[in-house]
Design a protein around this motif. Structure first.
Motif, short mmCIF file in Angstrom:
data_model
loop_
_atom_site.label_atom_id
_atom_site.label_comp_id
_atom_site.label_asym_id
_atom_site.label_seq_id
_atom_site.Cartn_x
_atom_site.Cartn_y
_atom_site.Cartn_z
N ARG A 183 44.64 17.47 3.78
CA ARG A 183 43.49 16.99 4.53
C ARG A 183 43.95 16.74 5.96
N SER A 184 43.12 17.11 6.92
CA SER A 184 43.44 16.88 8.33
C SER A 184 42.21 16.38 9.07
N HIS A 185 42.44 15.58 10.09
CA HIS A 185 41.33 15.16 10.95
C HIS A 185 41.84 14.87 12.36
N LEU A 186 40.90 14.87 13.29
CA LEU A 186 41.21 14.70 14.71
C LEU A 186 40.32 13.61 15.28
N GLU A 187 40.92 12.75 16.09
CA GLU A 187 40.18 11.65 16.72
C GLU A 187 40.48 11.65 18.22
N LEU A 188 39.42 11.65 19.04
CA LEU A 188 39.61 11.54 20.48
C LEU A 188 39.81 10.08 20.83
N LEU A 189 40.87 9.77 21.58
CA LEU A 189 41.17 8.40 21.96
C LEU A 189 40.51 8.00 23.26
N ASP A 190 40.31 8.97 24.15
CA ASP A 190 39.69 8.71 25.44
C ASP A 190 38.22 9.11 25.34
N SER A 191 37.33 8.13 25.15
CA SER A 191 35.92 8.44 24.95
C SER A 191 35.30 9.13 26.16
N LYS A 192 35.86 8.91 27.35
CA LYS A 192 35.33 9.57 28.54
C LYS A 192 35.53 11.08 28.46
N ALA A 193 36.60 11.51 27.82
CA ALA A 193 36.87 12.93 27.73
C ALA A 193 35.79 13.65 26.93
N SER A 194 35.21 12.98 25.94
CA SER A 194 34.20 13.65 25.13
C SER A 194 32.80 13.46 25.70
N LEU A 195 32.59 12.42 26.51
CA LEU A 195 31.25 12.15 27.00
C LEU A 195 30.99 12.71 28.39
N CYS A 196 31.92 12.54 29.31
CA CYS A 196 31.67 12.92 30.69
C CYS A 196 31.95 14.38 30.97
N GLY A 197 32.93 14.94 30.33
CA GLY A 197 33.32 16.32 30.62
C GLY A 197 32.17 17.29 30.59
N PRO A 198 31.43 17.40 29.49
CA PRO A 198 30.35 18.36 29.45
C PRO A 198 29.24 18.07 30.45
N SER A 199 29.06 16.80 30.84
CA SER A 199 27.97 16.49 31.75
C SER A 199 28.20 17.11 33.13
N PHE A 200 29.47 17.21 33.58
CA PHE A 200 29.74 17.87 34.85
C PHE A 200 29.26 19.32 34.81
N PHE A 201 29.56 20.01 33.72
CA PHE A 201 29.18 21.40 33.61
C PHE A 201 27.69 21.55 33.37
N ALA A 202 27.09 20.57 32.70
CA ALA A 202 25.65 20.63 32.47
C ALA A 202 24.91 20.56 33.80
N ILE A 203 25.39 19.74 34.73
CA ILE A 203 24.76 19.66 36.04
C ILE A 203 24.81 21.03 36.71
N GLY A 204 25.95 21.67 36.67
CA GLY A 204 26.08 23.00 37.26
C GLY A 204 25.17 24.01 36.61
N TRP A 205 25.05 23.98 35.29
CA TRP A 205 24.21 24.95 34.59
C TRP A 205 22.73 24.67 34.82
N VAL A 206 22.37 23.43 35.07
CA VAL A 206 20.97 23.12 35.39
C VAL A 206 20.65 23.58 36.80
N LEU A 207 21.56 23.37 37.74
CA LEU A 207 21.30 23.73 39.13
C LEU A 207 21.37 25.23 39.38
N LEU A 208 22.15 25.96 38.60
CA LEU A 208 22.21 27.41 38.80
C LEU A 208 20.83 28.06 38.65
N PRO A 209 20.09 27.79 37.56
CA PRO A 209 18.75 28.39 37.47
C PRO A 209 17.81 27.87 38.54
#
Length: 166
Positions: free
Chosen positions: A132-158
């Motif tokens: 059995r294996s599992h993975l846990e992110l310790l830095d919650s900012k890495a999972s929450l903020c990272g995609p939001s930067f790219f989401a802003i770019g993908w929203v503004l491109l269209p």
């Protein structure tokens, strides 16, 4: 109809926004990598041993072996752990072998750095091998903020192409 100058201008603005998000992500969290370990019986050893292998980690993690039977004991002293750089010299492969294991006991290999903690469990009985294996992110900012930067770019491109056509 938009002029060629407007199209180029909005294209450059869109690229700058996406790059700014990527740069902020790298500055905020650093470059990191982590992967789930694969657990197996090491048949190359002269005695019973378990192998914990994870293909990508950066920065270099720590590896700790524990046992369900004796939770307070750190079995890392009877383990051999190595870190191998990949061909691009960016991430490292983690390989750890635990020697002198006992049948019918669950052992855990925990790989951890400042970003993530991955755990692989293995138990060998007379009739089967359980993993059995599992993975846990310790830095919650890495999972929450990272995609939001790219989401802003993908929203503004269209939006930029829509603005150009007005």
């Amino acid at each position: 109809m938009a002029s060629l100058g407007q199209i180029i201008f909005w294209s450059i603005i869109s690229i700058i926004i996406v790059l700014a998000g990527a740069i902020a992500l790298i500055i905020g969290f650093g470059i990191s990598a982590f992967s789930i370990p694969e657990m197996d019986v090491d048949y190359n050893a002269s005695s019973e041993s378990f192998r914990c292998e994870a293909p990508r980690w950066f920065p270099q993690p720590t590896v700790v072996w524990t046992s369900q039977v004796d939770r307070r004991t750190n079995f890392s002293e009877v383990a051999n752990t190595s870190f191998e750089l990949d061909s691009e010299n960016v991430t490292m492969k983690v390989i750890s072998v635990l020697y002198n294991v006992t049948i019918n006991n669950t052992y855990s290999c925990m790989i951890e750095n400042s970003i993530a903690k991955a755990t692989g469990d293995i138990k060998v009985t007379d009739s089967e091998i359980k993993r059995r294996s599992h993975l846990e992110l310790l830095d919650s900012k890495a999972s929450l903020c990272g995609p939001s930067f790219f989401a802003i770019g993908w929203v503004l491109l269209p939006l930029s192409s829509h603005l150009v056509l007005k």
